[in-house]
Write a protein that holds these residues in place. Structure first.
Motif, short mmCIF file in Angstrom:
data_model
loop_
_atom_site.label_atom_id
_atom_site.label_comp_id
_atom_site.label_asym_id
_atom_site.label_seq_id
_atom_site.Cartn_x
_atom_site.Cartn_y
_atom_site.Cartn_z
N ALA A 48 27.88 54.79 35.48
CA ALA A 48 27.29 53.59 36.09
C ALA A 48 28.33 52.50 36.29
O ALA A 48 28.38 51.85 37.34
CB ALA A 48 26.13 53.09 35.22
N LEU A 49 29.18 52.28 35.28
CA LEU A 49 30.20 51.23 35.38
C LEU A 49 31.23 51.57 36.46
O LEU A 49 31.60 50.72 37.27
CB LEU A 49 30.88 51.07 34.02
CG LEU A 49 31.94 49.96 33.92
CD1 LEU A 49 31.31 48.59 34.20
CD2 LEU A 49 32.60 49.98 32.55
N ARG A 50 31.67 52.85 36.47
CA ARG A 50 32.66 53.27 37.46
C ARG A 50 32.13 53.10 38.88
O ARG A 50 32.82 52.59 39.78
CB ARG A 50 33.02 54.73 37.21
CG ARG A 50 34.06 55.31 38.13
CD ARG A 50 34.05 56.82 38.03
NE ARG A 50 32.96 57.40 38.78
CZ ARG A 50 32.44 58.61 38.54
NH1 ARG A 50 32.88 59.32 37.54
NH2 ARG A 50 31.48 59.08 39.31
N THR A 51 30.90 53.55 39.12
CA THR A 51 30.33 53.49 40.47
C THR A 51 30.05 52.06 40.89
O THR A 51 30.23 51.69 42.06
CB THR A 51 29.05 54.33 40.54
OG1 THR A 51 29.29 55.62 39.97
CG2 THR A 51 28.60 54.51 41.98
N THR A 52 29.62 51.23 39.94
CA THR A 52 29.38 49.82 40.25
C THR A 52 30.68 49.14 40.69
O THR A 52 30.73 48.42 41.70
CB THR A 52 28.78 49.10 39.03
OG1 THR A 52 27.52 49.69 38.71
CG2 THR A 52 28.60 47.62 39.31
N ILE A 53 31.73 49.36 39.92
CA ILE A 53 33.02 48.75 40.26
C ILE A 53 33.52 49.27 41.61
O ILE A 53 34.02 48.50 42.46
CB ILE A 53 34.05 49.03 39.15
CG1 ILE A 53 33.64 48.30 37.86
CG2 ILE A 53 35.45 48.63 39.58
CD1 ILE A 53 34.49 48.65 36.66
N THR A 54 33.36 50.57 41.86
CA THR A 54 33.81 51.15 43.13
C THR A 54 33.05 50.56 44.31
O THR A 54 33.64 50.24 45.35
CB THR A 54 33.64 52.67 43.11
OG1 THR A 54 34.28 53.21 41.95
CG2 THR A 54 34.25 53.29 44.35
N SER A 55 31.73 50.43 44.17
CA SER A 55 30.94 49.87 45.27
C SER A 55 31.30 48.42 45.54
O SER A 55 31.34 47.98 46.70
CB SER A 55 29.44 50.00 44.96
OG SER A 55 29.10 49.22 43.84
N LEU A 56 31.60 47.66 44.49
CA LEU A 56 32.00 46.26 44.68
C LEU A 56 33.39 46.17 45.33
O LEU A 56 33.65 45.28 46.15
CB LEU A 56 31.99 45.53 43.34
CG LEU A 56 30.60 45.28 42.73
CD1 LEU A 56 30.71 44.68 41.34
CD2 LEU A 56 29.77 44.37 43.64
#
Length: 744
Positions: A48-56
């Motif tokens: 969740a953290l990795r994908t959130t950072i990537t999307s931002l």
């Protein structure tokens, strides 16, 4: 455990403690429903953290490049991101392929009909219907984990968003298409790059996963077969999960192949073949179960002794394979059991036929010896399949040099289902287009876009209405969260960094929900639509008017699609079971008369696919009906395999002319077996019993040992077929118009 993992665990513990202080004391019963939020696993939180950072990051780059609709870059990241590297890469590849196909088709559509709205809508609906038709026919089950189908879903998705954006300004359709393609490529590249940074020993872990998958399957099969040999009558109940696991694990092999990279050989092919052999092993176990249940066929002391050794071997086999890379001790023990079965067959033949110093056995004793010989023969065939499974497993663990082995993913095409899925999607989108034309709704194109997205994603599923309902729930939560952000939090930030901090927690919550099985579809919807509802931009402010003009078409579009899916060609479990039964009976007739025989592996995999599909769509069907259908599918698989073996015996032409003729007549009767309006079930059952009686008499008079063994092999097949026909008459007798009322 390294310092980073310790820090993450400490951070997670503090969050859990904080949330529990806020949680009301009376709500303790409901805490498990929110465990995904306040007590996620380490890997779930990392995803969740990795994908959130990537999307931002994707959103920030799109804003930096001053692209017109930067939210599509963040959306693509969430659309492609998966829990494992193999799944992410496989999905990204097919998503990229689908994007290219959809972009080309969208440009052609807008260029052809820039001022003909009715033709535009008709071809838009037909194009997405065509993508759904092709996707349904692609290899693999129609699930969200099958990324070949996702390639067609991505084609429909891209086709819809580009053409509906471009039709408002057809003169600039090329620029619109290129900008949308840029967002998608940006999201795919960023997600693939960032996810690759968090992989450690990727190839080794993929190989370990292949090993673990096989050990799970072989252990389940071994325990089931050991229970069968010990006299357990509930083998069907235990084999359900084993067959379902084989299908699921086989579907995951391609992702492990992706993770192994360019250095891999044919490990995945051998792993698929090993799992297929496990399914064959179970089918041989069902043959043996039929032989054990034949009236009057009581296992003797010799068979019980061999059976006890086989049971002990099956229960310990998975543990032995797991603890060592050397399979030779396991194969040696297995070879000894095989030799014991063969020796028992030879001893019984010698006792029955007599010798120079011993008279032939009396008829009553000869009959008992023949029955015991069939049991040992069936047990030996089961062990032979187990040997092949272990050999394929070893080849998947230890790649061979200059190996050219290939085991392709099986495809079971259902043309009727493909046409149904295509028509359902086309009608839904065309209806949305008519609503737009009739009402001249200013947000009509947005409404159509959301309907087309849902049709592209879910029309290939058997129950699109249920999936859309879950999607609608996620969209409502996304609208609530986006409403809070737009109306209260985000109007004030003037820099991207502050906006990213405000979006961090809502996106992180969506990523955590994605890992919770009950919330997957809702989480996907939440993650996809929240960036669209926010609509960030360099020259535009997040305002309430734009929010409501996007949220209302979104909710209405999903609600409309859900109800059209329920009304237009809805999925009917009763009809699915009836069509499956009709197809099974037709398949048995085909196997008996086809010039080109299907392989035994194909028959097993085809029926396992039916087995899993029936379990997946059981819904509220009474257990007695589901159990009868499951038993019928396994019984049909057993009959089909034994028909193939009988035809092999006939083609070898080693039987005496009389036995050859009897088997040929039985096959001719099976070729007319139980048509929908025919009463051929009883005739086929009688022909099988007559064949058994004739060949038994011929066997007792035959003095050639090789021919007698061939006749015994034919008898084993005939006994199994006769038993299955007698014990599943309600399933096989198609003279009754419908099966469910008979069973209930």
């Amino acid at each position: 455990m390294n310092s980073l993992e310790l820090s993450l665990i400490q951070f997670q513990t503090r969050i859990v403690a904080f949330l529990r202080r806020l949680w009301p004391p009376g709500a303790a019963i409901r805490q498990d429903h929110l465990r995904w939020l306040f007590a996620p696993g380490l890997f779930t939180f990392g995803y969740a953290l990795r994908t959130t950072i990537t999307s931002l990051i994707a959103l920030g780059i799109a804003l930096w490049w001053e692209l017109g609709s930067p939210q599509w870059a963040a959306l693509t990241v969430w659309m492609v991101a998966q829990g494992t590297r193999g799944k992410s890469v496989a999905k990204a590849r097919w998503h990229l392929f689908g994007m290219v196909v959809g972009t080309i088709c969208a440009v052609l559509l807008v260029a052809a009909f820039p001022q003909a709205p009715l033709m535009f809508i008709l071809l838009l609906a037909g194009g997405i219907g065509m993508f759904c038709f092709i996707g349904t026919l692609l290899p693999g089950p129609a699930t969200m984990t099958n990324y070949r189908i996702h390639g067609m879903r991505a084609s429909g998705f891209t086709y819809a968003i580009i053409s509906l954006d471009g039709i408002a300004d057809p003169q600039h359709i090329f620029m619109t298409a290129m900008s949308r393609a840029t967002y998608i490529v940006l999201g795919i590249v960023l997600e693939s790059t960032v996810s690759s940074l968090f992989q450690y020993r990727l190839g080794a872990r993929a190989q370990d996963r292949l090993t673990a998958n096989f050990l799970t399957a072989i252990n389940g099969a071994g325990q089931t077969l050991a229970s069968l040999l010990s006299g357990d009558r509930d083998v069907l109940q235990k084999s359900r999960q084993v067959f379902a696991n084989i299908t699921t694990l086989s579907d995951q092999i391609e992702f492990a192949e992706v993770e192994m990279g360019a250095q891999r050989g044919h490990e995945g092919d051998h792993a698929r073949a090993a799992l297929a052999r496990v399914a064959m092993l179970l089918s041989r176990g069902l043959d043996l179960a039929a032989l054990l249940r034949i009236p009057g066929n009581m296992p003797g002391a010799a068979f019980n002794a061999t059976s006890a050794k086989v049971q002990a071997f099956l229960r310990d086999m998975a543990g032995q394979l797991e603890t060592t890379d050397d399979i030779h001790p396991v194969l040696a023990e297995l070879s000894a059991l095989q030799a014991e079965c063969r020796q028992s067959v030879a001893d019984s033949l010698e006792d029955e036929m007599g010798s120079a110093t011993r008279d032939p056995a009396p008829p009553a004793v000869a009959h008992i010896l023949a029955q015991q010989r069939m049991l040992h023969y069936g047990l030996g065939e089961m062990l032979d399949e187990l040997e092949q499974a272990i050999i394929q497993f070893d080849a998947s663990r230890h790649p061979l040099r200059h190996d050219h082995f290939h085991y392709r993913i099986k495809t079971f095409r259902d043309w009727q289902q493909a046409f149904t899925n295509s028509l359902r999607a086309s009608v839904t989108i065309f209806g949305a287009g008519l609503i737009w034309i009739a009402t001249a709704w200013s947000a009509g194109l947005t409404f159509m876009m959301f309907v087309a997205i849902v049709c592209s994603l879910f029309a290939t599923l058997e129950k699109p209405a249920l999936a859309t309902k879950a999607f609608l729930g996620g969209a409502i939560w996304a609208s609530v969260m986006a409403g809070v952000l737009v109306l209260w939090v985000l109007p004030t930030p003037s820099t991207y960094e502050v906006m990213a901090m405000c979006l961090m927690i809502p996106m992180l919550m969506g990523g955590l929900a994605f890992a919770y099985p009950a919330l997957i579809l809702g989480a996907v919807s939440y993650n996809l639509f929240m960036p669209i509802l926010l609509g960030p931009g360099n020259q535009s402010r997040l305002d309430e008017v734009s929010f409501f003009n996007t949220a209302m078409p979104l909710i209405f579009g999903l609600w409309y699609a859900m109800w059209v899916f329920r009304l237009v060609l809805p999925f009917d479990t009763n009809d699915m079971r009836w069509q499956m039964r009709t197809s099974i009976l037709s398949g048995l007739r085909h196997v008996a008369r086809a010039r080109t025989l299907p392989t035994t592996l194909y028959v097993v995999e085809r029926n396992v696919d039916r087995f899993v599909r029936l379990l997946t769509n059981a819904e509220n069907t009474p257990d007695v009906i589901i159990d009868s259908y499951l038993q019928g599918i396994l019984s049909a698989m057993t009959i089909g395999l034994n028909i193939i073996r009988l035809r092999g015996i006939l083609e070898r032409n080693l039987l005496p002319p009389g036995a050859q003729q009897v088997l040929g007549e039985m096959m001719a009767r099976m070729a007319q077996f139980s048509g929908r309006y025919g009463g051929h079930y009883g005739r086929t059952a009688r022909a099988t019993k007559l064949a058994i009686a004739h060949i038994q008499n011929m066997t007792q008079q035959e003095e050639n040992l090789g021919i007698r063994l061939e006749m015994n092999g034919a008898l084993v097949c005939l006994y199994v077929i006769s038993y299955e026909l007698d014990n599943n008459q309600k399933f096989f007798d198609a003279s009754s118009p419908y099966l469910d009322p008979v069973l209930s």
